[in-house]
Design a protein around this motif. Structure first.
Motif, PDB file in Angstrom:
ATOM      1  N   LYS A   1     -11.179  -4.013  13.606  1.00 41.78           N
ATOM      2  CA  LYS A   1     -10.648  -2.252  13.290  1.00 41.78           C
ATOM      3  C   LYS A   1     -10.080  -1.847  14.513  1.00 41.78           C
ATOM      4  O   LYS A   1      -9.632  -0.690  14.290  1.00 41.78           O
ATOM      5  CB  LYS A   1     -12.269  -1.516  13.154  1.00 41.78           C
ATOM      6  CG  LYS A   1     -12.915  -2.001  12.011  1.00 41.78           C
ATOM      7  CD  LYS A   1     -14.023  -0.892  11.765  1.00 41.78           C
ATOM      8  CE  LYS A   1     -14.959  -1.521  10.666  1.00 41.78           C
ATOM      9  NZ  LYS A   1     -16.267  -0.429  10.562  1.00 41.78           N
TER      10      LYS A   1
ATOM     11  N   GLU B   1       0.965  -1.213  -0.025  1.00 43.12           N
ATOM     12  CA  GLU B   1      -0.165   0.164  -0.094  1.00 43.12           C
ATOM     13  C   GLU B   1       0.943   1.156  -0.029  1.00 43.12           C
ATOM     14  O   GLU B   1       2.278   1.251   0.311  1.00 43.12           O
ATOM     15  CB  GLU B   1      -0.762   0.067   1.376  1.00 43.12           C
ATOM     16  CG  GLU B   1      -1.981  -1.077   1.233  1.00 43.12           C
ATOM     17  CD  GLU B   1      -3.088  -0.833   2.037  1.00 43.12           C
ATOM     18  OE1 GLU B   1      -3.113   0.109   3.018  1.00 43.12           O
ATOM     19  OE2 GLU B   1      -4.030  -1.865   2.228  1.00 43.12           O
TER      20      GLU B   1
ATOM     21  N   ARG C   1      -3.574   2.459   9.509  1.00 43.84           N
ATOM     22  CA  ARG C   1      -4.797   2.779   8.972  1.00 43.84           C
ATOM     23  C   ARG C   1      -4.487   1.831   7.377  1.00 43.84           C
ATOM     24  O   ARG C   1      -3.684   2.162   6.754  1.00 43.84           O
ATOM     25  CB  ARG C   1      -4.853   4.345   8.641  1.00 43.84           C
ATOM     26  CG  ARG C   1      -6.179   4.526   7.901  1.00 43.84           C
ATOM     27  CD  ARG C   1      -6.199   6.064   7.758  1.00 43.84           C
ATOM     28  NE  ARG C   1      -6.297   6.782   9.165  1.00 43.84           N
ATOM     29  CZ  ARG C   1      -7.431   7.135   9.820  1.00 43.84           C
ATOM     30  NH1 ARG C   1      -8.522   6.625   9.440  1.00 43.84           N
ATOM     31  NH2 ARG C   1      -7.013   7.713  11.061  1.00 43.84           N
ATOM     32  N   THR C   2      -5.938   1.177   6.997  1.00 44.07           N
ATOM     33  CA  THR C   2      -5.581   0.701   5.761  1.00 44.07           C
ATOM     34  C   THR C   2      -6.749   0.782   5.046  1.00 44.07           C
ATOM     35  O   THR C   2      -8.083   1.254   5.645  1.00 44.07           O
ATOM     36  CB  THR C   2      -5.222  -0.825   5.862  1.00 44.07           C
ATOM     37  OG1 THR C   2      -5.133  -1.505   4.511  1.00 44.07           O
ATOM     38  CG2 THR C   2      -6.373  -1.383   6.949  1.00 44.07           C
ATOM     39  N   THR C   3      -6.724   0.690   3.766  1.00 46.44           N
ATOM     40  CA  THR C   3      -8.015   0.622   2.814  1.00 46.44           C
ATOM     41  C   THR C   3      -8.585  -0.725   2.612  1.00 46.44           C
ATOM     42  O   THR C   3      -9.708  -0.899   2.209  1.00 46.44           O
ATOM     43  CB  THR C   3      -7.983   1.494   1.419  1.00 46.44           C
ATOM     44  OG1 THR C   3      -6.651   0.828   0.949  1.00 46.44           O
ATOM     45  CG2 THR C   3      -7.338   2.812   1.618  1.00 46.44           C
ATOM     46  N   GLN C   4      -7.619  -1.654   3.149  1.00 50.36           N
ATOM     47  CA  GLN C   4      -8.179  -3.143   2.758  1.00 50.36           C
ATOM     48  C   GLN C   4      -9.446  -3.458   3.645  1.00 50.36           C
ATOM     49  O   GLN C   4      -9.189  -3.107   5.092  1.00 50.36           O
ATOM     50  CB  GLN C   4      -7.041  -4.166   2.825  1.00 50.36           C
ATOM     51  CG  GLN C   4      -6.046  -3.738   1.778  1.00 50.36           C
ATOM     52  CD  GLN C   4      -4.912  -4.801   1.865  1.00 50.36           C
ATOM     53  OE1 GLN C   4      -4.895  -5.536   2.794  1.00 50.36           O
ATOM     54  NE2 GLN C   4      -4.008  -4.553   1.034  1.00 50.36           N
TER      55      GLN C   4
END
Length: 1620
Positions: A1542, A1352, A1534-1537
């Motif tokens: 969480k 990422e 923090r990730t978008t996957q």
């Protein structure tokens, strides 16, 4: 103490790695070769070697790419560990040595302290305080050194301990990698074997390629040889053809040159003949002009004599009438009225004659018009036999006007009717007509004129447009009335379509559309049968394009005139075309008419005239006055008859009373002409201005005279006809025989020639004689010319040859004498008595008063003239005060005769006048001279010599020391120079004596001043200084007043006043405004006996007014050029829109005109290009200038430092010194031709570290070669000469190259002087070094991208602000992509003990070969005051904690402005822990190899070690010691996957046991949101049972739960350390 052996620089780290990359590349190539093995390898002869190689290849096939990458990293780690181990060992040995040395120094210092303590005790006993103080200071110094050594020992001990710990870690790592090392060595051996096989294959391939290239080379060589042979044969053939053609061309060229030389020789001969004819004509013309001037002088003398005779005649008649007792006034009035009546009568007769001529001309005109009408309708009738009433009337009037009898032959009458006489106006000779001999004309079209360019008039090149005769002669003839109306309407419609009004810019063109050059086509003096041609030029005089069409000539000219005109089509304004007019005369008659043309704006015509040959005869005078001659003498005068016409005729000189008819049967005396001009063209060009005006005057005057004579003759004939007839037959009387004609009386005068005829005067009887003569000609059109001759005969026995005795100019009170001779014809002796009028008897005396003259002899009498000052009063009657002329009548009395003669003299004074009569020089210092001007005037009419005598030493008179000669009524300006010797008052007189010993006095007075200061030089003559160059001279201001003792030296004073005091004296130079002079210092003070150095500089410059005028002229020329270009564009635009309607064209033209008037001329200032160009132009054209300046230097007592601010020193105007400067300025010898002639060169703003170059072009404009020298520039300055040259020839131009390279931010200015023997050219160099100031928005120059999930990316921005004054070009580069990366990889990396000491720059990189960090933009331009935003992207492709790179901002490709350290970390999972001590190297570790050891994979994933070291600092004092603290951060990435969790939970075990050991942990558990971190605070206080000599080591498990579960083993190591 630093640890240099452990730290690695960026270059060293990068240099360690290229070898590994090369090996990896070779392995990849080898793998490719193994997949496709060559055939040569399969056919090997050695079976055992082949089997071994195949086994190795099969083994390498099994390895994957990932294994190779891991092996690569493993090798790197091994090499790094070995290097670190070796360096750490060396460092430990070195540290131990330093510790040992430190302890030795401490022991030595202790011993020295003990010895000092003993010495102090000894000195205290001796009470030696000085020694005690010195020893105590040495003791304190030793104590300080001992403390420093102790500190150093503690530091070395700590460093040694840390190094030993690091050594332990390195040994552990080496033990773990022992198996891997062996595997790596086996792989290296296999790789070497494969490389040998690959090398053998490559060698075989290269041999084959070499053989193939050799074969190709031989083939190309054979082909090249064959091609060269073919080219040689072809070249030989071409050479032979060229030689053959050359021989043929030479043959024809020689023939052509021969013809050309012959033609040139012929032309040269013709030109010489032509030039000889021109020279002869010019000489003849000169003689004729001289004769004409003499004639004019005779006319003037004749008019004066006639006026005098008339006055004398009037006086004589008046005296006779008065002697007879009559009324003279009544008689004169009666005579005047009679003359007025006679004049009125003559005027009436002239008016009648003019009216008769008018009637005749009208009749002739009507008759010619009638004849033309008849000729148009029917053939001309035959000869008229009968006389009409009009014919008889015309004949009668013409006979009466010409004074002939009525009887005329019928043949003459018929001839006059057929060819009526025109008005007799003399015509000038045609300078443009061309004629040839009739015998040389072969055809009717033969042309006498030749073109300037051969072939211009040939039939092939010039085919004029022939107007069809039927088109020219087409006219409506006959037809019915309806047809005529239709034809009239049609013609009107055609004319309205052809002729158009021309309106341009709102103005309608009116006038003649085309101008003809020449204005009149005139064929003069033509001969029948010859052909004449003239070429005229028609010029378009309208505002825009126009057309021209030939209409034709008039009817009476069509048979003789032929027009060749080729219509040129549309013609722009100012363009021209040519028309060829051919004239072939058939009749000997004057012709007049017009050649008509038609233009687009209307018709116009060119006048055409054809004049026959005529006689133009005139006399140079009409009155010959012989003056007074004694009876018996003989004299002669010449009268000149001139013919300026083209026709010759016979002439004869007769008395006015004789009648004579010119008959061909009479013999003619052939007289050679004194002037015969063969070249008519040259003759007319030279005398056209004289002959065309003078001959017209002569013609009309002769016509008037002729008419007057004829009228008088008619009146005389009417009164006494019979007497006139008898007088014609009687012989001339004695009175008439006194003035006779010479031998030459008749002859033939040719065209353009003149003849001189003598007139002889032989007085016989005393009295006035007058005779009239006439000149008759055979040419009937030439009128008879008349002239008169007069003379006076005297007969006396006694006479005086000099009727006027001229004594010239005489002075008062001076004696003048002369001798007067008296002659006699008497045969007896006579008594003479000489008388002087009584008014002049006191001034004039004739001696003797009485005498006797013998028969037929002479007698002399002495005249004495002594004019007195009373002459104007005594002889008012004979003396004119205005002109100073004395005319005194003298009388000689003889027995029966009274002779009178006049004594004439101009009486003048001998006075000299001096103006002014008194001179006051005023105050004058002893160091200067005052010059004043006096005017010496000569009031006499004679030149006089003068001289100033007895001059004192302090006076000088120039020029010539006051001596010279002054001309009559002249005023001389003399310079009177006064230079006092000492300070006093002067009064004296100057005496000027004339040559007759007359004295004239001039009174003078002055006051001498001795100023307290003096100058070493009072006059400075500067050498010739070129413009904008500087000449410097020095002088001293001296104060020599040191004592008030007047016996030692003269005291400074003003006249007779008190002396100036001794003390400091101030001075000030007062410069005139706008002068090129600079004085430094201009104000100062000089102490007694001292002197002050003063520099005077002269720098000539051009006046700015002239430069501005020249600049405005240059700007005006540029504006005119632009205006012309704009006008041409407008003209093209108008032509393109010529078919548009008129009102649209007017509107567009007005708009363009308004726009053009709105343009304003830009202003000219000093910094403009026009001003600089004008300055350079005027400098080159400067002719030199000399100026003289007188600079006053005022003097005052006192010091300028002692005066107050508002209180000036009292300068005395009488103590002023004057400095004279001679300042010659010349044009510069070397000029700058580039940069518009500027001598100030501004390099502008240049960035520091950069260089700007300027090329300056220099030119030598003087007439000699110059050797150049240069002034020395600052060697540490930014300006440098790159190509100095030492010589510049005359007129040569060379380029001087200068560079400006600032090293710091400065404003630089230097002057470069180019020195020659003729002057110096100064070049001013300016430049500003600007530092590139850029600020970065990142603090600390470190940009941490944080933790990111593998594969990422995350981006962040920062800004760079340009705070400098110039735009900056930048480049952004990463260290991982630099060229030094390969060199850095060759060095081994260094392991560091703490994170803060890490110095590696480029850390872990991506596996895919792409850079982990990327930057945008990578280059650009930052403008002043602007900011540039950059975007940094972090994109890792695998997990690592050591991603790092260095971002460099490079300015101008040279300077590195900023270095930003980029770092980041990547995890495969969303949780991370940081803040612990590092347990691995700052590169990727190969300790965990899951691919090679699958059995330990779970163990490696379950437990990861974390080391936390705490140092408890123990103070010696009783103060409270704070606990040792550390922090651990637990974070969630923090990730978008998408992820099921969480948050990240963490939990630390065994918290109670840790508390028992003294540890406090807060918090021990919790959770972390995405993108956040949470801190675990760890503190430690040593428990009571803690042993300080052994560190406390405990461990605990830290579990993290996110997308997966991770377990960390936290190892706590606690130490207790002292304060030091």
């Amino acid at each position: 103490m630093e640890e240099p052996t452990v730290q690695f620089s960026d270059e060293e780290l990068v240099d360690n790695f290229p070898t590994l990359d090369d090996e990896r590349i070779q392995l990849e190539d080898l793998e490719f070769e193994v997949e496709q093995p060559p055939e040569e390898l399969e056919d090997g002869s050695d079976n055992s070697l082949a089997k071994k190689q195949s086994a190795d290849l099969e083994k390498m096939k099994k390895t994957t790419t990932k294994d190779r990458v891991q092996a690569l990293h493993l090798r790197k780690s091994l090499n790094l560990l070995d290097k670190m181990h070796e360096e750490k060992d060396v460092f430990i040995q070195k540290t131990k040595g330093e510790l040992r040395i430190c302890r030795q120094r401490m022991d030595l210092l202790d011993k020295q302290q003990e010895s000092l303590a003993a010495e102090i005790a000894t000195e205290k006993e001796a009470n030696n305080m000085a020694a005690i103080g010195r020893l105590q200071a040495a003791s304190r110094r030793l104590q300080t050194e001992l403390e420093n050594e102790k500190d150093l020992q503690s530091k070395i001990t700590a460093m040694l301990k840390e190094s030993e710990n690091a050594m332990w870690h390195i040994e552990i790592q080496k033990g773990l990698f022992e198996d891997v090392r062996k595997h790596h060595e086996e792989e290296a051996e296999a790789r070497q074997r494969s490389l040998k096989v690959h090398s053998a294959q490559q060698l075989q391939k290269e041999k084959e390629a070499l053989e193939k290239s050799e074969r190709n080379r031989l083939l190309r060589a054979r082909k090249s040889l064959h091609t060269q042979k073919e080219l040689g044969l072809r070249h030989q053939k071409l050479v032979e053809d060229a030689q053959r053609n050359h021989r043929i061309a030479v043959k024809f060229l020689k023939a052509s040159l021969g013809r050309v030389r012959e033609q040139e020789q012929k032309e040269e001969m013709e030109s010489r003949k032509h030039m000889q004819r021109r020279m002869d004509a010019v000489l003849a013309l000169k003689n004729n002009i001289n004769a004409s001037r003499e004639t004019l002088k005779k006319f003037q003398v004749w008019s004066q004599t006639r006026a005098q005779l008339a006055n004398q005649k009037a006086l004589t008649e008046k005296e006779e009438i008065l002697a007879q007792g009559g009324d003279a006034f009544k008689y004169l009035c009666h005579q005047q009225k009679h003359q007025e009546l006679e004049a009125q009568k003559r005027a009436f007769e002239e008016e009648q004659k003019l009216r008769k001529q008018e009637i005749v001309s009208r009749i002739l005109k009507e008759e010619a018009e009638e004849e033309q009408r008849k000729r148009r309708q029917r053939p001309p009738p035959k000869a008229i036999d009968r006389w009409t009433l009009r014919d008889r009337t015309w004949k009668y009037i013409s006979d009466i006007c010409e004074g002939k009898t009525v009887c005329t032959s019928t043949y003459q009458l018929d001839e006059m009717l057929l060819y009526p006489k025109p008005l007799r106006v003399l015509k000038a000779i045609s300078s443009e007509s061309m004629q040839t001999d009739p015998g040389s004309i072969n055809t009717e079209d033969e042309v006498l004129a030749e073109p300037d360019v051969p072939g211009l008039w040939s039939k092939e090149s010039y085919q004029p447009h022939q107007v069809p005769k039927e088109d020219m002669e087409r006219k409506p003839v006959g037809g019915s009335k309806m047809e005529k109306d239709i034809l009239a309407r049609t013609m009107e419609r055609l004319r309205s379509g052809v002729i158009q009004k021309q309106v341009v810019s709102g103005r309608e063109f009116k006038g003649r559309p085309f101008n003809s050059k020449p204005e009149v086509i005139h064929f003069k003096d033509f001969d029948i049968g010859k052909v004449y041609k003239k070429k005229i030029t028609l010029i378009n005089a309208t505002y825009t394009i126009n057309y021209c069409k030939l209409v034709g000539v008039e009817e009476n000219l069509k048979d003789f005139i032929h027009i060749d005109f080729d219509p040129p089509g549309p013609m722009s304004a100012g363009m021209s075309c040519e028309v060829l007019v051919t004239f072939k005369p058939m009749i000997n008659k004057d012709l007049e008419g017009n050649v008509s043309f038609l233009a687009q704006t209307g018709g116009f015509s060119v006048p055409l005239k054809c004049s026959t040959k005529k006689c133009s005869l005139s006399l140079d005078t009409e009155l010959i006055d012989f003056g007074s001659y004694v009876v018996g003498e003989t004299t002669s005068r010449m009268i000149t008859l001139t013919n300026v016409g083209g026709l010759g005729t016979k002439f004869k000189f007769l008395l006015d009373s004789e009648l004579y008819e010119m008959d061909d049967s009479q013999p003619i005396v052939k007289i050679s002409s004194l002037f015969n001009c063969e070249d008519k063209t040259l003759y007319e060009k030279l005398i056209s201005s004289y002959s065309e005006q003078q001959l017209e005057v002569n013609e009309f005057s002769s016509m008037d005279l002729l008419s007057q004579k004829e009228s008088e003759k008619q009146l005389d004939d009417a009164e006494v006809t019979t007497a006139a007839v008898s007088a014609m037959t009687m012989p001339p009387s004695e009175e008439q025989a006194e003035i006779t004609l010479g031998e030459v009386r008749e002859g033939e005068i040719g065209p353009f020639s003149s003849i001189k005829v003598p007139i002889i005067f032989t007085p016989i009887i005393p009295g006035e004689v007058q005779n009239k003569f006439k000149v008759v000609f055979k040419d009937p059109q030439s009128p008879t010319l008349y002239f008169r001759a007069t003379g006076t005969a005297i007969d006396v026995p006694v006479w005086v040859p000099r009727a006027t005795v001229d004594l010239k100019i005489c002075m008062y009170d001076r004696l003048y004498q002369d001798s007067i001779t008296v002659h006699t014809r008497s045969k007896a002796a006579l008594r003479l008595k000489f008388e002087v009028c009584k008014e002049l008897r006191g001034h004039i005396e004739l001696l003797p008063e009485t005498g006797y003259i013998q028969a037929q002899s002479t007698y002399s009498v002495q005249l004495k003239f002594l004019p007195r000052q009373s002459l104007p009063e005594d002889a008012r009657k004979y003396f004119d005060p205005a002109s100073r002329v004395l005319e005194a009548p003298m009388t000689i009395r003889v027995a029966d005769q009274v002779l009178r003669f006049t004594v004439q003299a101009i009486v003048t004074t001998s006075d000299l006048e001096i103006n002014p009569s008194e001179i006051n020089f005023g105050y004058c210092t002893i160091y200067e001279a005052i010059r004043t001007e006096i005017r010496l005037s000569n009031l006499s009419l004679l030149p006089q010599e003068f001289g100033f005598v007895g001059l004192p030493k302090y006076i000088d008179i120039q020029p010539n020391d006051g001596f010279g000669t002054i001309l009559p009524l002249e005023t001389l300006r003399l310079d009177l120079i006064f230079q006092p010797i000492k300070a006093r008052e002067y009064k004296f007189e100057l005496i000027c004596k004339s040559e007759i010993n007359r004295c004239f006095k001039l009174s003078c007075q002055a006051i001498g001043v001795h100023p307290p200061l003096e100058l070493s030089h009072y006059q400075i003559k500067f050498s010739a200084t070129s413009l904008y160059d500087t000449s410097v001279s020095t002088l001293y201001v001296i104060n020599s007043h040191v004592s008030m003792n007047k016996l030692i030296h003269s005291l400074p004073r003003i006249g007779s006043e008190e002396a100036s005091p001794v003390g400091p004296t101030s001075f000030e130079f007062l410069l005139p405004p706008k002068s090129p002079i600079t004085i430094s210092p201009s104000v100062g003070t000089v102490l007694p006996g001292k002197r002050c150095l003063v520099q005077v500089a002269f720098q000539p410059v051009l006046p700015q007014d002239k430069i501005f005028e020249e600049a405005i002229q240059l700007l005006g020329k540029e504006t005119e050029t632009k205006t012309k270009e704009t006008g041409q564009k407008k003209e093209l635009w108008k032509q393109s829109l010529s078919m548009v309607r008129v009102h649209n064209r007017e509107r567009l033209t007005r708009t363009s005109t308004t726009q053009s008037t709105e343009l304003q001329r830009p202003e000219v200032n000093v910094s403009s290009i026009e001003f600089q160009a004008a300055q350079a132009t005027l400098s080159k054209a400067f002719q030199g200038k000399f100026e003289r300046f007188v600079i006053p230097c005022v003097v005052a007592s006192g010091d300028i430092k002692d005066r107050k601010t508002t209180e000036p020193l009292s300068f005395s105007p009488h103590n002023t010194l004057y400095l004279e400067l001679w300042c010659p300025a010349v044009a510069p010898f070397i000029v700058v031709t580039s940069h518009n002639g500027k001598t100030v060169f501004n390099f502008g703003d240049i960035a520091v570290g950069h260089r700007s170059i300027k090329k300056i072009t220099l030119q030598n404009i003087c007439n000699e070669d110059l050797t150049l020298g240069y002034s020395v520039l600052n060697p540490n300055g930014p300006f440098v000469r790159l190509n100095p040259f030492s010589k510049l020839c005359s007129g040569e131009t060379q380029t001087l190259v200068l560079s400006f390279s600032p090293r710091e931010s400065i404003l630089a200015q230097e002057t470069l002087d180019i020195i020659t023997k003729r002057g110096t050219l100064s070049l001013t160099l300016l430049g500003t070094g600007v530092a590139s100031m850029i600020t970065c928005s990142i603090e600390g120059n470190t940009l941490n991208m944080g933790y990111v999930l593998a594969r990422e990316s995350v981006s962040t921005t920062f800004k760079l602000q340009n705070e400098s004054l110039l735009p900056i070009k930048f480049w952004v580069r990463l260290e991982s992509l630099s060229k030094k990366k390969a060199e850095t990889y060759q060095q081994l990396p260094k392991f560091l003990t703490s994170r803060e000491q890490r110095t590696e720059i480029v850390g872990t990189q991506n596996y895919n070969g792409q850079s982990v960090f990327s930057i945008s933009p990578v280059e650009g331009l930052m403008f002043p005051g602007k900011a540039q935003e950059f975007t940094v992207t972090f994109s890792p492709d695998h997990e690592s904690l050591y991603f790092s790179d260095l971002l460099q901002v490079v300015l101008f490709e040279k300077k590195v402005s900023h270095q930003i350290f980029l770092k980041g970390a990547a995890r495969e999972h969303m949780m991370f822990v940081e803040g612990s001590d590092p347990l691995d190297v700052p590169v990727e570790s190969l300790a965990v190899i899951t691919a090679f050891d699958p059995e330990h994979k779970e163990e490696a994933e379950e437990i990861k070690p974390i080391l936390v070291t705490l140092n408890y600092v123990q103070f010696d004092t009783d103060t409270t010691t704070p606990p040792a603290t550390r922090e651990l951060q637990v974070g969630c990435i923090r990730t978008t996957q998408p992820s099921p969790r969480k948050t990240v939970e963490f939990n630390l075990d065994s918290v109670s046991w840790l508390q028992h050991k003294g540890f406090s942990i807060e918090p021990s558990r919790g959770f972390v949101e995405r993108g956040q971190t949470k801190t675990i605070n760890i503190s430690w206080v040593p428990p009571a049972d803690f042993d300080p000599d052994h560190p406390l080591i405990v461990s605990s498990l830290l579990q993290l739960r996110g997308d997966i579960k991770e377990t960390y083993k936290v190892i706590f190591v606690a130490h207790v350390v002292t304060e030091q």
